[in-house]
Write an enzyme that holds these catalytic residues in place. Structure first.
Site, PDB file in Angstrom:
ATOM      1  N   ASP A 117       0.670  -4.170  -2.256  1.00 12.67           N
ATOM      2  CA  ASP A 117       2.097  -4.166  -1.907  1.00 12.67           C
ATOM      3  C   ASP A 117       2.846  -3.596  -3.122  1.00 12.67           C
ATOM      4  O   ASP A 117       3.489  -4.336  -3.865  1.00 12.67           O
ATOM      5  CB  ASP A 117       2.560  -5.592  -1.591  1.00 12.67           C
ATOM      6  CG  ASP A 117       1.731  -6.206  -0.478  1.00 12.67           C
ATOM      7  OD1 ASP A 117       2.016  -5.917   0.685  1.00 12.67           O
ATOM      8  OD2 ASP A 117       0.768  -6.944  -0.775  1.00 12.67           O
ATOM      9  N   HIS A 168      -7.058 -11.676  -2.485  1.00 11.79           N
ATOM     10  CA  HIS A 168      -6.386 -12.802  -3.147  1.00 11.79           C
ATOM     11  C   HIS A 168      -7.297 -13.377  -4.235  1.00 11.79           C
ATOM     12  O   HIS A 168      -6.850 -13.700  -5.333  1.00 11.79           O
ATOM     13  CB  HIS A 168      -6.079 -13.916  -2.141  1.00 11.79           C
ATOM     14  CG  HIS A 168      -5.172 -13.510  -1.011  1.00 11.79           C
ATOM     15  ND1 HIS A 168      -5.586 -13.462   0.292  1.00 11.79           N
ATOM     16  CD2 HIS A 168      -3.871 -13.141  -0.999  1.00 11.79           C
ATOM     17  CE1 HIS A 168      -4.586 -13.090   1.070  1.00 11.79           C
ATOM     18  NE2 HIS A 168      -3.529 -12.881   0.315  1.00 11.79           N
ATOM     19  N   GLN A 213       6.621  -4.019  -3.602  1.00 16.27           N
ATOM     20  CA  GLN A 213       6.874  -5.430  -3.899  1.00 16.27           C
ATOM     21  C   GLN A 213       6.650  -5.697  -5.391  1.00 16.27           C
ATOM     22  O   GLN A 213       7.486  -6.302  -6.067  1.00 16.27           O
ATOM     23  CB  GLN A 213       5.938  -6.284  -3.045  1.00 16.27           C
ATOM     24  CG  GLN A 213       5.845  -7.735  -3.467  1.00 16.27           C
ATOM     25  CD  GLN A 213       4.995  -8.545  -2.487  1.00 16.27           C
ATOM     26  OE1 GLN A 213       5.383  -8.754  -1.359  1.00 16.27           O
ATOM     27  NE2 GLN A 213       3.850  -9.011  -2.928  1.00 16.27           N
TER      28      GLN A 213
HETATM   29  P1  AMP Z   1      -0.010 -12.038   0.850  1.00 16.75           P
HETATM   30  O1  AMP Z   1      -0.672 -13.348   1.074  1.00 16.75           O
HETATM   31  O2  AMP Z   1      -0.430 -10.974   1.800  1.00 16.75           O
HETATM   32  O3  AMP Z   1       1.478 -12.155   0.674  1.00 16.75           O
HETATM   33  O4  AMP Z   1      -0.559 -11.515  -0.561  1.00 16.75           O
HETATM   34  C1  AMP Z   1      -0.482 -12.311  -1.706  1.00 16.75           C
HETATM   35  C2  AMP Z   1      -0.800 -11.453  -2.902  1.00 16.75           C
HETATM   36  O5  AMP Z   1      -2.110 -10.904  -2.773  1.00 16.75           O
HETATM   37  C3  AMP Z   1       0.166 -10.257  -3.061  1.00 16.75           C
HETATM   38  O6  AMP Z   1       0.443 -10.055  -4.437  1.00 16.75           O
HETATM   39  C4  AMP Z   1      -0.643  -9.118  -2.483  1.00 16.75           C
HETATM   40  O7  AMP Z   1      -0.263  -7.847  -2.985  1.00 16.75           O
HETATM   41  C5  AMP Z   1      -2.041  -9.498  -2.931  1.00 16.75           C
HETATM   42  N1  AMP Z   1      -3.043  -8.846  -2.098  1.00 16.75           N
HETATM   43  C6  AMP Z   1      -3.153  -8.898  -0.736  1.00 16.75           C
HETATM   44  N2  AMP Z   1      -4.174  -8.120  -0.318  1.00 16.75           N
HETATM   45  C7  AMP Z   1      -4.718  -7.559  -1.433  1.00 16.75           C
HETATM   46  C8  AMP Z   1      -5.785  -6.650  -1.669  1.00 16.75           C
HETATM   47  N3  AMP Z   1      -6.515  -6.142  -0.672  1.00 16.75           N
HETATM   48  N4  AMP Z   1      -6.050  -6.290  -2.945  1.00 16.75           N
HETATM   49  C9  AMP Z   1      -5.320  -6.794  -3.974  1.00 16.75           C
HETATM   50  N5  AMP Z   1      -4.295  -7.642  -3.811  1.00 16.75           N
HETATM   51  C10 AMP Z   1      -3.996  -8.023  -2.569  1.00 16.75           C
END
Ligand code: AMP
Length: 256
Positions: free
Chosen positions: A150, A36, A153
């Site tokens: 994702d 994040h 997504q």
């Molecule tokens: P989430 O809180 O899991 O819904 O993720 C929020 C955002 O952070 C989404 O756009 C995810 O794709 C991105 N994200 C989560 N984990 C990672 C990661 N390891 N590398 C890059 N982006 C991430």
């Protein structure tokens, strides 16, 4: 850094941001980690104002226990946001995003939404697209950042923006991994020490695909007691979802 929990307060504040200022936006479900943080840092670098949302969206969970077990680390999240120089954290109350109890929503039957995550998590993409549309309309960002972690997504959100004539730019950000190769995820925190080792082996084996054949990869994962839900190629990427200690992990790699 200002934390806003009410939609009307945010709307009033948004109207005070001058039109010539660029606004970067990162939508999250909290439990923040360096994945994040990389999205936030890119936004801070590229925009005048950065807005981070923290909202665990109930409508995108097809599994009730996954929703209930979703970690809440709000105070720690705020520390990370502050350290990354976020200007505004938008953290609406649970029911505030659905004043109509979800009676109006985004539905997709786009072909990307029907396979992989879409096939194994029925309703997930409809819930995700609904909340992302609401958030984009509220935040009105110049650029919104989404992780390639994702990937489906990210692709569907680009289509959403195009189909609903939104003017913001959608930027995809590379997957951030632990030094072990494991893609960072809020769900990794649910793993035991041993589970974490299994998850690291899972990530390492997956990254050897396609040099390591599908057959051999699946056999080695099975030997590690890792239950694979899917391992598929789509476009120039390979996608995988698997369970380690009942925790569902996803990953993808560009392999061409
Ligand atoms: P989430 O809180 O899991 O819904 O993720 C929020 C955002 O952070 C989404 O756009 C995810 O794709 C991105 N994200 C989560 N984990 C990672 C990661 N390891 N590398 C890059 N982006 C991430």
């Amino acid at each position: 850094m200002k934390v806003i929990k009410s939609i009307s307060e945010w709307q009033a504040l948004r109207s005070t941001i001058p039109a010539e200022k660029t606004v970067g936006f990162i939508a999250t479900m909290g439990c923040l980690h360096d994945g994040h943080a990389s999205l936030i840092k890119q936004s801070v670098l590229e925009n005048d104002v950065t807005v981070l949302s923290i909202y665990v969206n109930p409508t995108q969970f097809n599994d009730a226990s996954d929703f209930e077990n979703y970690s809440n680390t709000f105070e720690h999240d705020l520390e990370i946001a502050k350290a990354c120089h976020v200007d505004f954290v938008f953290a609406p109350e649970k029911t505030a995003m659905y004043p109509d109890h979800h009676s109006i929503s985004v539905q997709t039957d786009d072909k990307i939404s029907q396979v992989l995550e879409g096939e194994f998590r029925p309703g997930h993409f409809n819930g995700m697209l609904t909340v992302v549309l609401k958030l984009l309309l509220l935040i009105r960002p110049t650029i919104a950042y989404f992780g390639e972690k994702d990937y489906q997504q990210y692709e569907l959100i680009k289509k959403l923006v195009h189909q609903f004539f939104l003017t913001c730019e959608i930027k995809g950000c590379a997957i951030v991994r632990e030094t072990s190769g494991l893609a960072m995820s809020s769900r990794n925190k649910r793993l035991s020490k041993n589970g974490l080792k299994q998850a690291e082996a899972f990530a390492n084996l997956f990254q050897q695909y396609p040099e390591l054949s599908k057959y051999n990869l699946l056999a080695q994962l099975k030997a590690l007691d890792i239950e694979v839900e899917y391992l598929e190629e789509m476009g120039d990427r390979a996608y995988i979802a698997a369970f380690v200690e009942g925790v569902r992990l996803i990953d993808n790699i560009k392999y061409q």
